[in-house]
Design an enzyme around this catalytic site. Structure first.
Site, short mmCIF file in Angstrom:
data_model
loop_
_atom_site.label_atom_id
_atom_site.label_comp_id
_atom_site.label_asym_id
_atom_site.label_seq_id
_atom_site.Cartn_x
_atom_site.Cartn_y
_atom_site.Cartn_z
N TRP A 102 0.82 -1.22 0.00
CA TRP A 102 0.00 0.00 0.00
C TRP A 102 0.85 1.26 0.00
CZ3 TRP A 102 -4.36 -0.51 -2.11
CH2 TRP A 102 -5.06 -1.71 -1.99
N ASP A 172 -1.69 6.62 6.35
CA ASP A 172 -2.77 5.74 5.89
C ASP A 172 -3.05 4.75 7.02
OD1 ASP A 172 -4.41 3.84 4.77
OD2 ASP A 172 -3.11 3.41 3.04
N LYS A 196 -12.71 -1.94 7.26
CA LYS A 196 -12.00 -2.93 8.07
C LYS A 196 -12.42 -2.83 9.55
CE LYS A 196 -8.66 -2.19 4.54
NZ LYS A 196 -8.68 -3.44 3.77
C1 LIG Z 1 -3.59 0.07 4.07
C2 LIG Z 1 -4.51 0.23 2.90
N1 LIG Z 1 -4.46 1.35 2.17
C3 LIG Z 1 -5.26 1.54 1.11
C4 LIG Z 1 -6.16 0.59 0.71
C5 LIG Z 1 -7.04 0.83 -0.48
O1 LIG Z 1 -8.34 1.02 -0.04
P1 LIG Z 1 -9.56 1.22 -1.06
O2 LIG Z 1 -9.68 -0.06 -1.82
O3 LIG Z 1 -10.73 1.45 -0.15
O4 LIG Z 1 -9.26 2.37 -1.91
C6 LIG Z 1 -6.25 -0.61 1.44
C7 LIG Z 1 -7.22 -1.66 1.04
O5 LIG Z 1 -7.24 -2.74 1.51
C8 LIG Z 1 -5.40 -0.79 2.55
O6 LIG Z 1 -5.45 -1.91 3.27
#
Ligand SMILES: Cc1ncc(COP(=O)(O)O)c(C=O)c1O
Length: 359
Positions: A102, A172, A196
């Site tokens: 991520w 994040d 989550k």
């Molecule tokens: C740490 C983290 N950041 C970003 C995301 C991306 O999230 P989204 O699919 O809601 O854009 C996720 C998705 O699992 C994640 O776990």
């Protein structure tokens, strides 16, 4: 069919009392004869829901008054693009720490808008560690420093807020928000998708310092401008009303369970139980450094990888679902978010011990 224990990484298991309440209220919210799904987002009933949502979030994380709380769409992924567009100001660079999948996505998306300085990276360790903060290169000309508080796929979590050498710190927290007490004043901004620990997908919370928000690119359309969203209480356009409502129910449930401090303790206990089974076993492997093993997402492989399909099949037959690893990482993964009860973890570790004994 009876409910099972769902270890999915997100969308993830929700508290059963929340689902029951939503079911009971679906046709008529609070005796109004109207479903939340049918209400105007500008009407008095939905305004109550929206105000309670923000108030509960602020209370749970002790959000200081000079911070704005936004409820946006587009997931954390949209924020990967919106963060540089809103926070760069007159700067051309931003610092990012790379600790996994991520972080890499956030870096890739920021690259469309600015020069990315990678302050530190654990790619050489296969993302099994967090680089020693003493060695981070923080460029004083950068607008902010970004890190991923919990890498959902790699299973790596920060347990301390890193020092950003005076730069606004951006994090994040999609997969560990509401699982630890936070000093929000240490951050310029935090953000998280709800799906989550906080509710259903479709809601992304952004908490940002009011002063920082004033930097947004003047050419940004209002919908993508955090300061404009703050001015309009995230109601510039029609929000996903049912998802806000459901998120609100999860926050109320979180409060009823003792709030963030209680979930910090529970999360540590649940994860310790699972890591203990893995570490005592010769079948299950988790290679993440012990000082940064995630409490939320525990990836593991089997010493005999051919047994993985059998593991998943038998787990499912025992009411344990969502254990398949991320499609890019393979292997297995158990996500232990706030709504995963201790009983679920107990059932999983007992199943794992028995599976190892048999195989
Ligand atoms: C740490 C983290 N950041 C970003 C995301 C991306 O999230 P989204 O699919 O809601 O854009 C996720 C998705 O699992 C994640 O776990």
């Amino acid at each position: 069919m009876a409910r099972v224990y769902n270890f999915s990484a997100g969308p993830a298991t929700l508290p059963e009392p929340v689902l029951e309440q939503a079911q009971a209220e679906l046709l008529s919210w609070h005796d109004t004869g109207v479903s939340v799904l049918e209400m105007s987002h500008r009407g008095e009933h939905f305004t109550d829901i929206a105000e309670q949502l923000e108030a509960d979030f602020r209370e749970l994380l002790s959000v200081p008054h000079d911070y704005q709380v936004l409820f946006l769409q587009g997931g954390a992924t949209a924020q990967f693009s919106l963060i540089p567009q809103n926070l760069l100001g007159d700067k051309a660079k931003a610092c990012y720490v790379n600790t996994g999948f991520w972080s890499e996505k956030a870096i890739e998306y920021a690259g469309y808008h600015c020069q990315v300085v990678v302050s530190a990276s654990s790619v050489a360790s296969g993302f099994q560690s967090i680089p020693d903060t003493a060695g981070w290169f923080i460029d004083r000309e950068a607008a902010y420093l970004h890190y991923t508080a919990n890498e959902t796929i790699n299973g790596v979590e920060f347990f301390n807020i890193p020092d950003s050498a005076g730069l606004p710190l951006v994090s994040d927290m999609s997969s560990n928000i509401l699982t630890q007490e936070l000093d929000i004043s240490r951050f310029g901004m935090i953000y998280a998708g709800a799906q989550k620990n906080m509710g259903p997908s479709g809601v992304t919370v952004v908490v940002a310092n009011g002063e920082l928000l004033a930097k947004a690119d003047a050419k940004l359309a209002p919908l993508f401008n955090y300061a404009e969203q703050a001015r309009h209480k995230s109601l510039l356009n029609t929000p996903p009303t049912f998802n806000w409502y459901l998120t609100g129910l999860v926050l109320q449930w979180t409060k009823s369970q003792g709030g963030v401090a209680a979930f910090a303790r529970r999360s540590a206990d649940k994860a310790a139980r699972l890591y203990q089974v893995i570490d005592q076993s010769s079948l299950y492997i988790n290679s993440v450094n012990r000082d940064c093993r995630s409490r939320m997402n525990i990836p593991f492989t089997l010493a005999e990888s051919a047994l993985e399909a059998c593991f998943l099949e038998q787990a499912e037959a025992n009411g344990l679902v969502g254990l398949k690893g991320h499609r890019l990482a393979g292997g297995l993964r158990a996500s232990l978010y706030n709504a995963m009860p201790e009983q679920g973890v107990k059932a999983l570790v007992e199943f794992m011990a028995e599976f190892e004994r048999v195989h």
